[in-house]
Write a protein that holds these residues in place. Structure first.
Motif, PDB file in Angstrom:
ATOM      1  N   THR A 276       0.890  -1.259   0.196  1.00 21.46           N
ATOM      2  CA  THR A 276      -0.041   0.138  -0.021  1.00 21.46           C
ATOM      3  C   THR A 276       0.793   1.076   0.069  1.00 21.46           C
ATOM      4  O   THR A 276       2.097   1.136  -0.139  1.00 21.46           O
ATOM      5  N   GLU A 277       0.365   2.374   0.009  1.00 22.04           N
ATOM      6  CA  GLU A 277       1.037   3.508   0.147  1.00 22.04           C
ATOM      7  C   GLU A 277       1.797   3.719   1.229  1.00 22.04           C
ATOM      8  O   GLU A 277       2.842   4.389   1.398  1.00 22.04           O
ATOM      9  N   GLU A 278       1.420   2.959   2.186  1.00 22.77           N
ATOM     10  CA  GLU A 278       2.116   3.009   3.661  1.00 22.77           C
ATOM     11  C   GLU A 278       2.969   1.855   4.167  1.00 22.77           C
ATOM     12  O   GLU A 278       3.805   1.980   4.928  1.00 22.77           O
TER      13      GLU A 278
ATOM     14  N   ILE B 118       8.131   0.788   3.653  1.00 16.94           N
ATOM     15  CA  ILE B 118       7.707   0.862   2.228  1.00 16.94           C
ATOM     16  C   ILE B 118       8.533   1.649   1.338  1.00 16.94           C
ATOM     17  O   ILE B 118       8.781   1.287   0.168  1.00 16.94           O
ATOM     18  N   LYS B 119       9.202   2.777   1.718  1.00 15.13           N
ATOM     19  CA  LYS B 119      10.130   3.766   1.062  1.00 15.13           C
ATOM     20  C   LYS B 119      11.404   3.228   0.799  1.00 15.13           C
ATOM     21  O   LYS B 119      12.156   3.582  -0.141  1.00 15.13           O
ATOM     22  N   THR B 120      11.753   1.896   1.498  1.00 22.11           N
ATOM     23  CA  THR B 120      12.917   1.274   1.028  1.00 22.11           C
ATOM     24  C   THR B 120      12.709   0.176   0.100  1.00 22.11           C
ATOM     25  O   THR B 120      13.834  -0.744  -0.085  1.00 22.11           O
ATOM     26  N   THR B 121      11.505   0.011  -0.591  1.00 21.23           N
ATOM     27  CA  THR B 121      11.566  -1.088  -1.467  1.00 21.23           C
ATOM     28  C   THR B 121      11.112  -0.614  -2.906  1.00 21.23           C
ATOM     29  O   THR B 121      10.698   0.536  -3.054  1.00 21.23           O
ATOM     30  N   ILE B 122      11.462  -1.275  -3.908  1.00 27.53           N
ATOM     31  CA  ILE B 122      11.202  -0.999  -5.370  1.00 27.53           C
ATOM     32  C   ILE B 122       9.494  -1.250  -5.634  1.00 27.53           C
ATOM     33  O   ILE B 122       8.942  -0.388  -6.383  1.00 27.53           O
ATOM     34  N   CYS B 123       8.883  -2.095  -4.723  1.00 26.71           N
ATOM     35  CA  CYS B 123       7.584  -2.453  -4.752  1.00 26.71           C
ATOM     36  C   CYS B 123       6.697  -1.091  -4.834  1.00 26.71           C
ATOM     37  O   CYS B 123       5.657  -1.103  -5.368  1.00 26.71           O
ATOM     38  N   ASP B 124       7.339  -0.040  -3.916  1.00 25.00           N
ATOM     39  CA  ASP B 124       6.529   1.020  -3.740  1.00 25.00           C
ATOM     40  C   ASP B 124       6.625   1.595  -5.245  1.00 25.00           C
ATOM     41  O   ASP B 124       5.354   2.409  -5.563  1.00 25.00           O
ATOM     42  N   GLU B 125       7.476   1.604  -5.845  1.00 24.32           N
ATOM     43  CA  GLU B 125       7.181   2.498  -7.302  1.00 24.32           C
ATOM     44  C   GLU B 125       6.719   1.484  -8.210  1.00 24.32           C
ATOM     45  O   GLU B 125       6.071   2.248  -9.179  1.00 24.32           O
ATOM     46  N   ILE B 126       6.615   0.304  -7.935  1.00 24.70           N
ATOM     47  CA  ILE B 126       5.582  -0.676  -8.701  1.00 24.70           C
ATOM     48  C   ILE B 126       4.245  -0.325  -8.493  1.00 24.70           C
ATOM     49  O   ILE B 126       3.423  -0.333  -9.545  1.00 24.70           O
ATOM     50  N   ARG B 127       3.928   0.124  -7.233  1.00 24.73           N
ATOM     51  CA  ARG B 127       2.475   0.445  -6.971  1.00 24.73           C
ATOM     52  C   ARG B 127       2.073   1.650  -7.629  1.00 24.73           C
ATOM     53  O   ARG B 127       1.132   1.523  -8.017  1.00 24.73           O
TER      54      ARG B 127
END
Length: 153
Positions: free
Chosen positions: A38-40, A63-72
């Motif tokens: 999620t965003e958070e 979340i901000k340490t993941t590339i998945c955040d960018e994929i979201r």
């Protein structure tokens, strides 16, 4: 937001076990996971860890340490054969923080269009993963995960 239902519906599910094994076998990578994103938050719902990355179902990464955040945000898959040889990724903080060279992450988009999270894999050594055949096979694995998610509710 409580993600326990997501964790419970996926963790230990034999179909998801098989998908995660296929993901690792197909890519040669030692870690694969279905993550709720999620965003958070980034929450590991189910995973296969052959490299002792150290996560278990229910564990959370910032979340901000993941590339998945960018994929979201983009809803676009990312395939990296070797971070060190990829100009767009070699200085990205995530591979440096978590120590991986190969990376795959595919968005899991439910039938209603909602973003659930990602099917992802990492490994500390480079692997050839950015090919048309591997992309197609991983897209098929992600579609199977989405079918399970939609069936489970």
């Amino acid at each position: 937001m409580d993600f326990q239902q997501d964790i419970d519906s996926l963790s230990g599910n034999p179909e998801v076990d098989a998908i995660l094994r296929e993901m690792c076998d197909l890519t040669g990578m030692g870690f694969s996971a279905v993550a709720r994103v999620t965003e958070e938050r980034w929450i590991a719902c189910h995973l296969l860890d052959r490299i002792e990355f150290g996560l278990k179902p229910g564990d959370e990464l910032r979340i901000k340490t993941t590339i998945c955040d960018e994929i979201r945000e983009s809803r676009e898959a990312v395939f990296i054969d070797c971070v060190s040889n990829a100009p767009a990724w070699r200085t990205h903080p995530t591979p440096i923080l978590y120590g991986f060279q190969s990376y795959v992450s595919v968005p899991l988009i439910r039938a209603d269009g909602g973003f659930f999270g990602t099917l992802c894999a990492i490994d500390p050594t480079p692997h050839i993963v950015d090919t048309a055949d591997i992309r197609a096979a991983i897209d098929a694995l992600a579609a199977r995960v989405v079918t399970i998610l939609d069936r489970e509710g």
